[in-house]
Design a protein around this motif. Structure first.
Motif, short mmCIF file in Angstrom:
data_model
loop_
_atom_site.label_atom_id
_atom_site.label_comp_id
_atom_site.label_asym_id
_atom_site.label_seq_id
_atom_site.Cartn_x
_atom_site.Cartn_y
_atom_site.Cartn_z
N HIS A 54 0.97 -1.19 0.08
CA HIS A 54 -0.02 0.00 -0.02
C HIS A 54 0.85 0.98 0.05
O HIS A 54 0.44 2.19 -0.94
CB HIS A 54 -0.87 -0.05 1.31
N TYR A 55 1.92 1.23 0.63
CA TYR A 55 2.76 2.47 0.77
C TYR A 55 3.42 2.77 -0.70
O TYR A 55 4.00 3.92 -0.68
CB TYR A 55 3.77 2.51 1.82
N ALA A 56 3.40 2.09 -1.39
CA ALA A 56 3.73 2.32 -3.06
C ALA A 56 2.99 3.52 -3.45
O ALA A 56 3.57 4.25 -4.46
CB ALA A 56 3.99 1.15 -3.89
N GLU A 57 2.01 3.58 -2.86
CA GLU A 57 1.11 4.84 -3.45
C GLU A 57 1.66 5.85 -3.12
O GLU A 57 1.57 7.07 -3.87
CB GLU A 57 -0.32 4.73 -2.95
N TYR A 58 2.28 6.21 -1.89
CA TYR A 58 2.73 7.35 -1.47
C TYR A 58 4.20 7.66 -1.15
O TYR A 58 4.71 8.66 -1.02
CB TYR A 58 1.97 7.96 0.00
N LEU A 59 4.77 6.49 -1.05
CA LEU A 59 6.22 6.26 -1.03
C LEU A 59 6.83 5.60 -2.33
O LEU A 59 7.70 4.54 -1.82
CB LEU A 59 6.52 5.69 0.31
N PRO A 60 6.60 5.82 -3.29
CA PRO A 60 7.04 4.79 -4.63
C PRO A 60 8.61 4.65 -4.42
O PRO A 60 8.86 3.54 -5.08
CB PRO A 60 6.41 5.48 -5.85
N TRP A 61 9.22 5.70 -4.23
CA TRP A 61 10.75 5.47 -4.51
C TRP A 61 11.40 4.34 -3.58
O TRP A 61 12.33 4.03 -3.68
CB TRP A 61 11.39 6.96 -3.97
N THR A 79 -5.77 4.14 -12.24
CA THR A 79 -5.12 5.52 -12.54
C THR A 79 -4.38 6.12 -11.32
O THR A 79 -3.61 6.93 -11.49
CB THR A 79 -6.31 6.29 -12.51
N TRP A 80 -4.51 5.59 -10.18
CA TRP A 80 -3.56 6.02 -8.96
C TRP A 80 -2.30 5.38 -8.71
O TRP A 80 -1.47 5.82 -8.16
CB TRP A 80 -4.40 5.49 -7.45
N LEU A 81 -1.72 4.57 -9.79
CA LEU A 81 -0.61 3.94 -9.76
C LEU A 81 0.66 4.96 -10.52
O LEU A 81 0.40 5.40 -11.29
CB LEU A 81 -0.50 2.66 -10.60
N PRO A 82 1.61 4.99 -9.64
CA PRO A 82 2.58 6.05 -9.95
C PRO A 82 3.47 5.35 -11.20
O PRO A 82 3.31 4.35 -11.43
CB PRO A 82 3.54 6.05 -8.82
N SER A 83 3.82 6.22 -12.05
CA SER A 83 4.28 5.80 -13.47
C SER A 83 5.42 4.88 -13.47
O SER A 83 5.71 4.35 -14.37
CB SER A 83 4.62 7.09 -14.34
N LYS A 84 6.38 4.96 -12.49
CA LYS A 84 7.61 4.26 -12.26
C LYS A 84 7.25 2.73 -12.34
O LYS A 84 8.10 1.93 -12.58
CB LYS A 84 8.45 4.51 -11.03
N PHE A 85 6.01 2.30 -11.80
CA PHE A 85 5.43 1.08 -11.76
C PHE A 85 4.92 0.20 -13.00
O PHE A 85 4.62 -0.71 -13.05
CB PHE A 85 4.59 0.86 -10.73
#
Length: 348
Positions: A54-61, A79-85
């Motif tokens: 879940h924290y990949a949403e707000y701490l993707p790095w 659509t909420w998925l950060p583009s790096k993934f």
């Protein structure tokens, strides 16, 4: 939105490989992805989920980007998925489940939510929509919001579907002998779901009514509100639906309203708010009841009316299950996505 080079090759279901890099949120979006993948596999389409915390949403790095499977030729994201993934060299289907930027929901947000949605989620969604080859939403209401917020027009609405092997009126669990009218709420204790209205409704209903809820809450609640054990499987939840007298769901914002559709499929009369996508699922006073949003008295009076009219309960129960079977069958949802995937690959 992004474009993908068209191909003249005709693909069968077995030639489609759909990869779902997905953040596990513990919400209905997880259920959507799991149900879609299961249905695709049953139709001969290879589809798999790579779960991210879940924290990949707000701490993707802090999370390493997953490796795209070699067999995949379609990527399907929230659509909420950060583009790096997700990779950019494949056709991308992005699904928008609900618009947190909805102006009708804005007054109910905390300051922190407003900042989080504006500064973090909205830019992520804009990037997802920009990269997407196709954008889908789960209701007409969500599509309308997306058009207003993101200034886009090319959106395909594919309603969420219900699995009638699980959610149905067959083999109904016998209702417990109880003089009380048993209400059910399924969802989190968030203000978006309208959980804050439930204690007020139950206080006014008083004796003769019980409300069973699935969320955790630290607050003191009326004695006629009782927490249910964790529903481990969809079959457990279906049995719970069938053991109740009505679903009480005063949610203020739903991209679709999966809980409502599941309950109706099980023959459970539903009492919901006139908000967002919920009226798309229900025909008022025919297959369920739609109350004025935030109107405690309206909910109370509707529940009382339902309790005092057994014949009405039966009529609504029958109409609800038939309505969901005819309009929100999971098979239609699966077939709609397969058609979309094929179009993206063959470039029709």
């Amino acid at each position: 939105m992004g474009e993908y080079k068209r191909s003249a090759i005709k693909f069968t279901n077995k030639d489609i490989g759909v990869w779902f890099p997905t953040i596990r949120t513990g919400t209905g979006t997880d259920k959507f992805t799991e149900q879609l993948v299961k249905g695709l596999n049953e139709e001969g389409v290879r589809a798999e989920i790579t779960w991210l915390p879940h924290y990949a949403e707000y701490l993707p790095w802090l999370i390493k980007s997953p490796v795209t499977p070699k067999w995949a030729n379609i990527v399907h994201i929230n659509t909420w998925l950060p583009s790096k993934f997700y990779p950019k060299e494949f056709p991308i289907v992005a699904t928008l489940h609900h618009c947190v930027q909805d102006k009708n929901f804005y007054p109910y947000k905390t300051k922190l939510q407003k900042l989080y949605h504006y500064l973090w989620i909205t830019p992520i969604e804009k990037e997802s929509i920009l990269q997407a080859t196709a954008l889908t939403t789960v209701s007409e209401y969500t599509a309308m919001c997306a058009k207003e917020i993101f200034y886009i027009s090319n959106i395909e609405v594919i309603y969420n579907g219900i699995d009638f092997d699980i959610f149905n009126t067959k083999s109904c669990k016998k209702k417990l002998d109880n003089k009380n009218f048993r209400l059910l709420f399924v969802g989190s204790n968030s203000i978006r779901k309208g959980f804050d209205l439930l204690p007020k409704i139950m206080e006014e209903l008083g004796e003769g009514y019980e409300l069973f809820y699935t969320s955790n809450t630290p607050n003191m609640l009326p004695l006629n509100m009782k927490k249910l054990p964790y529903q481990e499987t969809a079959y457990d939840l279906a049995n719970t639906y069938r053991s109740m007298d009505a679903l009480l769901f005063p949610s203020r914002l739903e991209g679709f309203g999966l809980v409502v559709a599941e309950a109706m499929a099980c023959g459970l009369p539903v009492v919901v708010a006139n908000s967002s996508a919920l009226p798309e699922i229900i025909e008022n006073k025919v297959s369920g009841f739609i109350c004025q949003k935030d109107n405690i008295s309206d909910f109370v009076n509707t529940v009382k009316c339902l309790k005092n009219n057994k014949e009405l309960q039966k009529e609504i129960s029958n109409a609800a299950s038939i309505h969901i079977q005819e309009n929100f069958n999971i098979k239609h949802t699966i077939n709609s996505y397969i058609t979309l995937y094929q179009k993206l690959i063959i470039g029709s």
